[in-house]
Design an enzyme around this catalytic site. Sequence first.
Site, PDB file in Angstrom:
ATOM      1  N   ASP A  74       0.766  -1.240   0.000  1.00 16.45           N
ATOM      2  CA  ASP A  74       0.000   0.000   0.000  1.00 16.45           C
ATOM      3  C   ASP A  74       0.801   1.298   0.000  1.00 16.45           C
ATOM      4  O   ASP A  74       0.587   2.166  -0.828  1.00 16.45           O
ATOM      5  CB  ASP A  74      -0.952   0.008   1.199  1.00 16.45           C
ATOM      6  CG  ASP A  74      -2.056  -1.023   1.047  1.00 16.45           C
ATOM      7  OD1 ASP A  74      -1.821  -2.035   0.383  1.00 16.45           O
ATOM      8  OD2 ASP A  74      -3.140  -0.823   1.601  1.00 16.45           O
ATOM      9  N   LYS A  75       1.701   1.498   0.963  1.00 13.82           N
ATOM     10  CA  LYS A  75       2.393   2.785   1.059  1.00 13.82           C
ATOM     11  C   LYS A  75       3.779   2.752   0.414  1.00 13.82           C
ATOM     12  O   LYS A  75       4.374   3.792   0.187  1.00 13.82           O
ATOM     13  CB  LYS A  75       2.509   3.230   2.520  1.00 13.82           C
ATOM     14  CG  LYS A  75       1.189   3.261   3.261  1.00 13.82           C
ATOM     15  CD  LYS A  75       0.125   4.039   2.501  1.00 13.82           C
ATOM     16  CE  LYS A  75      -1.257   3.862   3.098  1.00 13.82           C
ATOM     17  NZ  LYS A  75      -1.783   2.512   3.104  1.00 13.82           N
ATOM     18  N   CYS A 106      -2.715  -8.407  -2.020  1.00 14.44           N
ATOM     19  CA  CYS A 106      -4.038  -9.038  -1.871  1.00 14.44           C
ATOM     20  C   CYS A 106      -4.850  -8.965  -3.164  1.00 14.44           C
ATOM     21  O   CYS A 106      -4.766  -8.010  -3.916  1.00 14.44           O
ATOM     22  CB  CYS A 106      -4.780  -8.414  -0.713  1.00 14.44           C
ATOM     23  SG  CYS A 106      -3.848  -8.508   0.830  1.00 14.44           S
ATOM     24  N   GLU A 116      -7.082   3.591   8.233  1.00 16.80           N
ATOM     25  CA  GLU A 116      -8.110   2.944   7.427  1.00 16.80           C
ATOM     26  C   GLU A 116      -9.155   2.320   8.342  1.00 16.80           C
ATOM     27  O   GLU A 116      -8.833   1.776   9.397  1.00 16.80           O
ATOM     28  CB  GLU A 116      -7.500   1.852   6.550  1.00 16.80           C
ATOM     29  CG  GLU A 116      -6.722   2.385   5.375  1.00 16.80           C
ATOM     30  CD  GLU A 116      -6.200   1.288   4.475  1.00 16.80           C
ATOM     31  OE1 GLU A 116      -5.719   1.625   3.390  1.00 16.80           O
ATOM     32  OE2 GLU A 116      -6.269   0.098   4.845  1.00 16.80           O
ATOM     33  N   SER A 128      -9.922   1.330   3.439  1.00 14.45           N
ATOM     34  CA  SER A 128      -9.144   0.377   2.663  1.00 14.45           C
ATOM     35  C   SER A 128      -9.716   0.294   1.259  1.00 14.45           C
ATOM     36  O   SER A 128     -10.910   0.526   1.037  1.00 14.45           O
ATOM     37  CB  SER A 128      -9.215  -0.999   3.329  1.00 14.45           C
ATOM     38  OG  SER A 128      -8.831  -2.010   2.427  1.00 14.45           O
TER      39      SER A 128
END
Length: 550
Positions: free
Chosen positions: A120-121, A192, A440, A466
Amino acid sequence: MRSDRIKKGLERAPHRALLYATGITPGEMDKPFIGLISSFTDSVPGHIGFRDLERAIEKGIHSGGGYAFMSSLPGLCDGIAMGHKGMHYSLPSRELIADMVETLVEANAFDAVVLLTNCDKFTPGMLMGAARVDIPAVVVTAGPMMSGRLKTKRLSLVRDTFEAVGRCQSGAISEEEVVELEKEACPGPGSCQGLYTANTMACLTEALGMSLPGCGTGLAVSSKKRRIAFESGKRAVDLARKGITARKILTREAFENAIRLDLALGGSTNTVLHLCAIAHDAGVKLELELFDELSRTTPQLTSIRPGGEDFMEDLEFAGGVPGVTKSLGELMNNNLNVCGLKAHEIASLNSIDDEEVIRSTDNPYRKEGSLAVLRGNLAVDGCIVKQSAVSEKMMEFTGTAKVYDSEEEAMKAIMGKNIAAGDVLVIRYEGPKGGPGMREMLSPTAAISGMGLNDSVALLTDGRFSGGTRGPCIGHISPEAMEGGLISLVQDGDKILIDIPNRKIDLLVEESEIEKRRSQWSPPEPKIKTGYLSRYARMVTSANTGAVVK
């Protein structure tokens, strides 16, 4: 070459001595120095397979005539950090990653970099760093995870673990079934399996032109991904020699393409934060209104989890990012990719192999794109909703506020079955400053989904969601509560209007009552007063600007 500053001239004898200490030979000293910055870690499933990709990139760099120097960056898994103190660090870690890319590039005088990332980041942080230092750069995203399997049923992380908690709480499944799901939902390496933030950002990185064609959806376990990694290493050397730097790729047109692709895919709302932050470091002005303007004219062409039923592997086999670009046609700008080709040329060289997974603009899943920007007295500076994940009956909704000052309080109410049809769940003091870190809200939204309340309960927050969220979940409310935004004055029992088609969100309370409440309000004590997060809270800007640190 930039690296000449550490290896040329009499006065650089000490520098050369230290470089020789690393094992470099005199014959390699004149080659371009290419930084391979990897975010390998054993604690993030999306990153556990990086050792193979590091080797492939290194081979590519040396085959291309460069010399590779590998460095590593730390990071975290949003899913593992979710629902506890760890999530405070998720968005702030993006700034640390960007700062470390800048630091490594400038201190080591690399001529170019290959950035190996996935989750994600990491991806936006590395892109921010590349844009900031403006040297030749190629991004390799390590790829999506394969779907899980329980007998013949395909599984994904969010639908089959986070939402399973709510289903279990409502009595729909047993705890024994949850145990089976949690063991099988994530079968191995990769990000994911749906269009959550990691995979959305991987696709947008390709649309920006910063990854080679096919990289965004190439699966983590595939030899295709190794080949892309190898070619990325070679290409970085070529970019260094030609002087094609990150900002020559990261143009206004490139950002428009990334937004268009996001809207066509039905991607994560977090991309609004990240694209604005990357653009800030690239010196490109990106307004929040642009997302909504493009959404009005961009049809949604895929239906991938969480909003749909397809998986990232389906998108990969249907044609990937080039396939979606091909379907969008002239809606996409003809921006340059690091491979040397332009977007329309890449699209013309590829095909769409499943017209149900990647639909045409004449037969879209939705006529508008996946994201909408709402404004009103409750969000004067705007807020974001993933309209593609909202059912038709909830597109216009007026409900009764139930207000909580933290995610933990809200989650306790949800699990205690204190949320009912007609409620608007308000979670505040979770913004960039108030959180701090803009956590999130996947645990609350997934629990609501699992309990079957998606079509009767809305959720508002100055935090974020999310990419796995579905339902009428509105985040990034700006100004946030900690800055005195109207969300700080909402009380239990207030009526809130949500009108997604008309882009409106309003607190239905008389102005005189609002002013009375405002006169009595003062900001609460910071939740965290020491360490990195306290510094972050003092320097971070609002969500509508990308939550960048100044």
